[in-house]
Design a protein around this motif. Structure first.
Motif, PDB file in Angstrom:
ATOM      1  N   ILE A  34       0.860  -1.180   0.000  1.00  0.00           N
ATOM      2  CA  ILE A  34       0.000   0.000   0.000  1.00  0.00           C
ATOM      3  C   ILE A  34       0.898   1.233   0.000  1.00  0.00           C
ATOM      4  O   ILE A  34       1.688   1.432   0.929  1.00  0.00           O
ATOM      5  CB  ILE A  34      -0.941   0.008   1.225  1.00  0.00           C
ATOM      6  N   MET A  39      -2.634   6.545  -1.137  1.00  0.00           N
ATOM      7  CA  MET A  39      -3.798   6.445  -0.255  1.00  0.00           C
ATOM      8  C   MET A  39      -4.218   7.821   0.230  1.00  0.00           C
ATOM      9  O   MET A  39      -5.401   8.156   0.225  1.00  0.00           O
ATOM     10  CB  MET A  39      -3.501   5.544   0.938  1.00  0.00           C
ATOM     11  N   GLN A 101      -7.225  -4.391  -6.830  1.00  0.00           N
ATOM     12  CA  GLN A 101      -7.909  -3.109  -6.667  1.00  0.00           C
ATOM     13  C   GLN A 101      -8.886  -3.158  -5.496  1.00  0.00           C
ATOM     14  O   GLN A 101      -8.987  -2.201  -4.723  1.00  0.00           O
ATOM     15  CB  GLN A 101      -8.630  -2.724  -7.955  1.00  0.00           C
ATOM     16  N   ARG A 104      -6.961  -3.125  -2.177  1.00  0.00           N
ATOM     17  CA  ARG A 104      -6.520  -1.757  -1.891  1.00  0.00           C
ATOM     18  C   ARG A 104      -7.697  -0.935  -1.364  1.00  0.00           C
ATOM     19  O   ARG A 104      -7.563  -0.205  -0.384  1.00  0.00           O
ATOM     20  CB  ARG A 104      -5.952  -1.128  -3.168  1.00  0.00           C
ATOM     21  N   ARG A 105      -8.858  -1.076  -1.992  1.00  0.00           N
ATOM     22  CA  ARG A 105     -10.037  -0.326  -1.540  1.00  0.00           C
ATOM     23  C   ARG A 105     -10.423  -0.716  -0.113  1.00  0.00           C
ATOM     24  O   ARG A 105     -10.770   0.141   0.699  1.00  0.00           O
ATOM     25  CB  ARG A 105     -11.206  -0.563  -2.491  1.00  0.00           C
ATOM     26  N   TYR A 108      -7.837   0.942   2.198  1.00  0.00           N
ATOM     27  CA  TYR A 108      -8.037   2.389   2.226  1.00  0.00           C
ATOM     28  C   TYR A 108      -9.265   2.756   3.054  1.00  0.00           C
ATOM     29  O   TYR A 108      -9.211   3.650   3.902  1.00  0.00           O
ATOM     30  CB  TYR A 108      -8.256   2.936   0.812  1.00  0.00           C
TER      31      TYR A 108
END
Length: 166
Positions: A34, A39, A101, A104-105, A108
């Motif tokens: 990350i 971010m 993806q 990561r979402r 975040y």
């Protein structure tokens, strides 16, 4: 005669072009790193959230997300898949696996929810009355947690909502 002017609090912001390196958070070779600067930019985090606080929030969010995906990931690891990016998915967006993806979402959104609960976001300061600021902050945190849950469920391939009749 005197004048008292009430204005929203000043928030020190870090422009996106700030060259200060924030680094990355890594959880081993199987999971994606990350990028803290990405971010910060994606989730609209200003300079009020220090680099140390951001790193701690992301570390906790990664641990939470990986814990929820652990059994699913173990199945893929034992099948010889080298990383989350190599998990066969039906969808590639901009040359990147949708699983990466969504991971990561999830990270975040979990990190942002934790930060919102601890620090007033500029979305919640200056405009709302004091008694509704906490409600607004809680609502935003819950929306981010929902988005993180949906991202994890999408990776797992399970429905986002389960309804049982009682």
């Amino acid at each position: 005669m005197s004048l008292i002017a009430a204005a929203p609090p000043l928030v020190r912001t870090t422009p996106p072009s700030d060259p200060a390196p924030l680094g990355v958070v890594s959880a081993g070779d199987w999971w994606p790193e990350i990028d803290l600067a990405a971010m910060r930019d994606t989730m609209r985090l200003d300079g009020a959230v220090t680099a140390a606080r951001l790193r701690a929030a992301v570390q906790d969010a990664m641990a939470t997300t990986i814990d929820q995906l652990a059994a699913w990931a173990l199945v893929h690891m034992t099948a010889g898949i080298a990383s989350l990016a190599d998990v066969p998915t039906a969808l590639q967006i901009d040359g990147e696996s949708s699983a990466v993806q969504r991971f990561r979402r999830a990270v975040y959104c979990t990190a942002k929810a934790n930060l919102i609960e601890r620090y007033s976001d500029y979305d919640t300061t200056g405009r709302a009355r004091k008694d509704t600021q906490e409600e607004t902050r809680d609502g935003q945190a819950e929306e981010h947690r929902r988005d993180a849950t949906w991202a994890i469920r999408d990776i797992l391939g399970v429905p986002r909502l389960t309804v049982d009749l009682i």
